[in-house]
Structures are given as structure tokens and as C-alpha cells.
Write a protein that holds these residues in place. Structure first.
Motif, PDB file in Angstrom:
ATOM      1  N   GLY A 250      40.906  35.192  41.863  1.00 37.28           N
ATOM      2  CA  GLY A 250      39.483  35.127  41.520  1.00 37.28           C
ATOM      3  C   GLY A 250      39.152  35.450  40.081  1.00 37.28           C
ATOM      4  N   SER A 251      40.118  35.293  39.165  1.00 38.03           N
ATOM      5  CA  SER A 251      39.875  35.679  37.776  1.00 38.03           C
ATOM      6  C   SER A 251      39.736  34.488  36.834  1.00 38.03           C
ATOM      7  CB  SER A 251      41.002  36.597  37.283  1.00 38.03           C
ATOM      8  OG  SER A 251      42.259  35.966  37.413  1.00 38.03           O
ATOM      9  N   VAL A 252      39.479  33.288  37.373  1.00 36.60           N
ATOM     10  CA  VAL A 252      39.243  32.103  36.550  1.00 36.60           C
ATOM     11  C   VAL A 252      37.762  31.727  36.640  1.00 36.60           C
ATOM     12  CG1 VAL A 252      39.768  29.655  36.203  1.00 36.60           C
ATOM     13  CG2 VAL A 252      41.588  31.248  36.858  1.00 36.60           C
ATOM     14  N   ASP A 253      37.109  31.631  35.494  1.00 38.51           N
ATOM     15  CA  ASP A 253      35.688  31.272  35.442  1.00 38.51           C
ATOM     16  C   ASP A 253      35.551  29.753  35.459  1.00 38.51           C
ATOM     17  OD1 ASP A 253      32.977  30.781  34.606  1.00 38.51           O
ATOM     18  OD2 ASP A 253      32.918  32.863  33.913  1.00 38.51           O
ATOM     19  N   VAL A 254      35.399  29.179  36.640  1.00 39.07           N
ATOM     20  CA  VAL A 254      35.346  27.724  36.799  1.00 39.07           C
ATOM     21  C   VAL A 254      34.126  27.110  36.112  1.00 39.07           C
ATOM     22  CG1 VAL A 254      35.244  25.826  38.464  1.00 39.07           C
ATOM     23  CG2 VAL A 254      36.700  27.821  38.915  1.00 39.07           C
ATOM     24  N   PRO A 255      32.924  27.665  36.235  1.00 34.43           N
ATOM     25  CA  PRO A 255      31.771  27.074  35.530  1.00 34.43           C
ATOM     26  C   PRO A 255      31.982  26.986  34.013  1.00 34.43           C
ATOM     27  CG  PRO A 255      31.012  28.617  37.194  1.00 34.43           C
ATOM     28  CD  PRO A 255      32.496  28.776  37.125  1.00 34.43           C
TER      29      PRO A 255
ATOM     30  N   PRO B 151      54.569  33.810  37.630  1.00 30.83           N
ATOM     31  CA  PRO B 151      53.830  34.490  38.704  1.00 30.83           C
ATOM     32  C   PRO B 151      54.005  35.998  38.702  1.00 30.83           C
ATOM     33  CG  PRO B 151      54.949  32.548  39.547  1.00 30.83           C
ATOM     34  CD  PRO B 151      55.472  32.782  38.156  1.00 30.83           C
ATOM     35  N   TYR B 152      55.194  36.467  38.304  1.00 29.05           N
ATOM     36  CA  TYR B 152      55.427  37.901  38.235  1.00 29.05           C
ATOM     37  C   TYR B 152      54.586  38.540  37.124  1.00 29.05           C
ATOM     38  CZ  TYR B 152      59.349  37.077  41.376  1.00 29.05           C
ATOM     39  OH  TYR B 152      60.118  36.717  42.453  1.00 29.05           O
ATOM     40  N   GLY B 153      54.433  37.808  36.021  1.00 29.75           N
ATOM     41  CA  GLY B 153      53.577  38.303  34.954  1.00 29.75           C
ATOM     42  C   GLY B 153      52.131  38.392  35.380  1.00 29.75           C
ATOM     43  N   ALA B 154      51.662  37.372  36.138  1.00 30.00           N
ATOM     44  CA  ALA B 154      50.276  37.383  36.626  1.00 30.00           C
ATOM     45  C   ALA B 154      50.052  38.543  37.599  1.00 30.00           C
ATOM     46  CB  ALA B 154      49.961  36.056  37.305  1.00 30.00           C
ATOM     47  N   LYS B 155      51.041  38.807  38.440  1.00 33.92           N
ATOM     48  CA  LYS B 155      50.945  39.928  39.377  1.00 33.92           C
ATOM     49  C   LYS B 155      50.875  41.248  38.620  1.00 33.92           C
ATOM     50  CE  LYS B 155      53.264  41.983  43.375  1.00 33.92           C
ATOM     51  NZ  LYS B 155      54.423  41.877  44.298  1.00 33.92           N
TER      52      LYS B 155
ATOM     53  N   ALA C  48      49.712  41.691  35.685  1.00 29.74           N
ATOM     54  CA  ALA C  48      48.423  41.798  34.991  1.00 29.74           C
ATOM     55  C   ALA C  48      47.371  42.468  35.861  1.00 29.74           C
ATOM     56  CB  ALA C  48      47.940  40.416  34.567  1.00 29.74           C
ATOM     57  N   HIS C  49      47.506  42.331  37.164  1.00 28.75           N
ATOM     58  CA  HIS C  49      46.515  42.900  38.073  1.00 28.75           C
ATOM     59  C   HIS C  49      46.891  44.299  38.544  1.00 28.75           C
ATOM     60  CE1 HIS C  49      43.851  39.370  38.638  1.00 28.75           C
ATOM     61  NE2 HIS C  49      44.922  38.740  38.207  1.00 28.75           N
TER      62      HIS C  49
ATOM     63  N   LEU D 215      46.725  46.339  28.972  1.00 27.35           N
ATOM     64  CA  LEU D 215      46.894  44.902  28.883  1.00 27.35           C
ATOM     65  C   LEU D 215      46.433  44.384  27.527  1.00 27.35           C
ATOM     66  CD1 LEU D 215      47.541  42.180  30.183  1.00 27.35           C
ATOM     67  CD2 LEU D 215      45.274  42.210  31.216  1.00 27.35           C
ATOM     68  N   GLN D 216      45.278  44.865  27.073  1.00 25.60           N
ATOM     69  CA  GLN D 216      44.752  44.441  25.781  1.00 25.60           C
ATOM     70  C   GLN D 216      45.652  44.910  24.645  1.00 25.60           C
ATOM     71  OE1 GLN D 216      40.486  44.331  25.309  1.00 25.60           O
ATOM     72  NE2 GLN D 216      40.616  45.479  23.400  1.00 25.60           N
ATOM     73  N   ALA D 217      46.168  46.132  24.731  1.00 23.25           N
ATOM     74  CA  ALA D 217      47.048  46.657  23.690  1.00 23.25           C
ATOM     75  C   ALA D 217      48.359  45.875  23.628  1.00 23.25           C
ATOM     76  CB  ALA D 217      47.329  48.136  23.937  1.00 23.25           C
ATOM     77  N   ALA D 218      48.905  45.522  24.799  1.00 23.23           N
ATOM     78  CA  ALA D 218      50.139  44.745  24.836  1.00 23.23           C
ATOM     79  C   ALA D 218      49.941  43.385  24.173  1.00 23.23           C
ATOM     80  CB  ALA D 218      50.603  44.565  26.276  1.00 23.23           C
ATOM     81  N   PHE D 219      48.829  42.775  24.451  1.00 21.68           N
ATOM     82  CA  PHE D 219      48.495  41.481  23.847  1.00 21.68           C
ATOM     83  C   PHE D 219      48.431  41.600  22.329  1.00 21.68           C
ATOM     84  CE2 PHE D 219      45.285  38.306  22.555  1.00 21.68           C
ATOM     85  CZ  PHE D 219      45.852  37.160  23.093  1.00 21.68           C
ATOM     86  N   ALA D 220      47.752  42.635  21.842  1.00 19.93           N
ATOM     87  CA  ALA D 220      47.565  42.818  20.401  1.00 19.93           C
ATOM     88  C   ALA D 220      48.871  43.123  19.680  1.00 19.93           C
ATOM     89  CB  ALA D 220      46.556  43.937  20.156  1.00 19.93           C
ATOM     90  N   ILE D 221      49.689  43.995  20.258  1.00 18.46           N
ATOM     91  CA  ILE D 221      50.950  44.366  19.612  1.00 18.46           C
ATOM     92  C   ILE D 221      51.874  43.174  19.502  1.00 18.46           C
ATOM     93  CG2 ILE D 221      53.058  45.733  19.889  1.00 18.46           C
ATOM     94  CD1 ILE D 221      51.269  47.936  21.109  1.00 18.46           C
TER      95      ILE D 221
END
Length: 279
Positions: free
Chosen positions: A84-89, A241-245, A247-248, A255-261
Motif C-alpha cells: 500500500g505504499s504506491v500513490d496510484v493517483p 523483494p528482500y530489500g522492499a521487505k 524497507a518496511h 532509511l532516509q540516512a541510508a539513501f543519503a549516504i
């Protein structure tokens, strides 16, 4: 010379591609970036090591990356959609301008040098990393995305720059959406779906623009190297899929810090290559 006929070279190439694919798959699912932020610099380094002409080196890295992240983005997007984390609209609104930006980006990339593409990649990555490392103090643009035509312009910008960088869109869409108060998990999930919209036409553009180009490595169609695709795709598909799991299960701040680094480290490596090429 690209020693494709040398068994030792093939073994080393295979090991490198499998390693890149495993890491890229985890990153794709975890951060919604389609793996391109890992794949492009990794392929660039490998192509440099085998002495591919610097005039087309970055084009091959970007084109191959876009082809590779097609299946990875699809799997990552499906995993996030189920949660449920995809904004379809938003995807429906952004679809047309995203595609327009991809077309422009692929066309411009076919005209500029590999050095320009490297500089674009590194510059955007540094800016995004710096903003994301600020955490809650990061840049905020508002409580919601602006109306049209600004909203469409943002999507077109994401499509154009992401195509020229060889990434799936998360590098830009995640920080932009969070700047407009999107929850980080929803931004990451939506970015995974945006990667699908960008990668398919983007890869097609690099395939067409590279037809007939001189100095390409063997088994390269247009600017897409089939060896890289064949070796990286399976491992990215397996581990996304393991990465997506994961993430939750992580705290949003981590998560944000990992992305930035990761973006920051990638940018520094790319700027190192640009500086060397300018000397």
C-alpha cells in the motif's frame, strides 16, 4: 581492449556483475531507486578498466543500467504496491510528463559527451545527498505538491534527468516528494513505480541512439551491453523483494540516512572520474 575471449576476464567480469546485481537488487527494494544509482558507476568503473573509449563509456553504462532496472523496478514496485505504499493517483498525473521528460533526456544524452553525463550524475547525487542527510531539517517546499503546470514540470524534470543519469527516478522523486511532506515509505514505493515508467522508454532511446556507434564493447546493442544485462538482472530480481521487505522494518530516519549516504559516496566516486578525465 575488451578481452571477451579471455576466460579469466570473463570470470572476473561475471563475479563483478553478480556482486553489483546483488547490491543493486537490495538497494532497489530498500530505497526505490531501481538500482541505477549503483549500476551506473559500477559499470563505468568496469568499462574504464577494460579500456572502453571514454567518449561512449558513460553512454554504455547509462543505457545498460536503464535496461537492467526494468525488471528490478517492476518487482520492487509490485512489492511496495502490495504494502500500500504506491500513490496510484500521482502516477496517473505524472505519467505523460514523465514520458515527455524521458524522450527529451534520451535525445540530449545522444548528443552530449560521456563527461557531461558523468558530471550531471555526480552533481545531482551530491545535492540530493546533502539535502537528505539533513533529516527533518531537510529542504521543505510545502505541505503538498503544487498544482499544474508546476506539477507536470516537476515530473518532466525527473524523467529527463533520471534518463540522462541512468537511474529509475528515485534519486529525484524521493527527495522531491518528501520535500512536499510525503511520508518517506510512500515516497519510496511510488518512486519504484516511477522507475518502470522511466526505464522502459529510456532504455529504448539509448538502444536506438547507440546503433552504429564506434568503440562499443562486444555484445552491445545500441548502448546496451547484453553481458551486463544477462548477469545483473537475475540477482537484482532475486534480491529486490528482500530489500522492499527490509524497507518496511527500518525506522524512516534510518532509511532516509541510508539513501543519503549511499548517494554521497556514489557522487564522490563519479566526480573523481570526471576530474581525472579533465586533466
Amino acid at each position: 581492449m575488451f578481452g571477451i575471449e579471455d576466460p579469466t576476464t570473463l570470470v572476473l567480469w561475471a563475479l563483478a556483475m553478480v556482486t553489483v546485481g546483488a547490491f543493486a537488487g537490495l538497494i532497489a527494494g530498500l530505497l526505490g531507486v531501481g538500482g541505477g544509482i549503483v549500476i551506473v558507476p559500477a559499470l563505468y568503473i568496469v568499462l574504464t578498466a577494460v579500456n572502453i573509449d571514454e567518449l561512449i563509456r558513460m553512454h554504455v553504462a547509462v543505457g545498460t543500467s536503464l535496461a537492467i532496472i526494468i525488471p528490478t523496478s517492476i518487482i520492487s514496485a509490485r512489492s511496495h504496491y502490495k504494502r500500500g505504499s504506491v500513490d496510484v493517483p500521482l502516477l496517473k498525473q505524472w505519467g505523460p510528463p514523465l514520458l515527455g521528460g524521458v524522450v527529451v533526456g534520451a535525445f540530449v544524452a545522444s548528443l552530449v559527451s560521456g563527461l557531461v553525463l558523468s558530471a550531471i550524475f555526480a552533481t545531482i547525487a551530491i545535492l540530493v545527498s546533502a539535502n537528505m542527510l539533513r533529516g527533518d531539517k531537510g529542504w521543505r517546499a510545502g505541505e503538498a505538491l503544487p498544482g499544474q503546470p508546476a506539477r507536470g514540470a516537476i515530473a518532466a524534470f525527473i524523467g529527463m534527468i533520471s534518463t540522462m543519469m541512468g537511474i529509475g527516478g528515485g534519486t529525484l522523486s524521493v527527495p522531491i516528494l518528501t520535500a512536499y511532506s510525503w511520508p518517506i515509505r510512500r515516497a519510496v514505493g511510488t518512486a519504484a513505480a516511477i522507475g518502470v515508467i522511466i526505464a522502459i522508454p529510456g532504455a529504448t532511446g539509448f538502444l536506438i541512439s547507440g546503433l552504429g556507434a564506434d568503440g562499443r564493447p562486444p555484445f552491445t546493442v545500441g548502448y546496451i551491453n547484453l553481458i551486463g544485462v544477462a548477469l545483473i538482472v537475475p540477482t537484482t530480481m532475486l534480491l529486490a523483494p528482500y530489500g522492499a521487505k527490509l524497507a518496511h522494518t527500518m525506522a524512516p530516519g534510518r532509511l532516509q540516512a541510508a539513501f543519503a549516504i549511499f548517494l554521497g559516496l556514489t557522487a564522490l566516486r563519479m566526480w573523481y572520474d570526471v576530474a581525472n578525465a579533465m586533466m
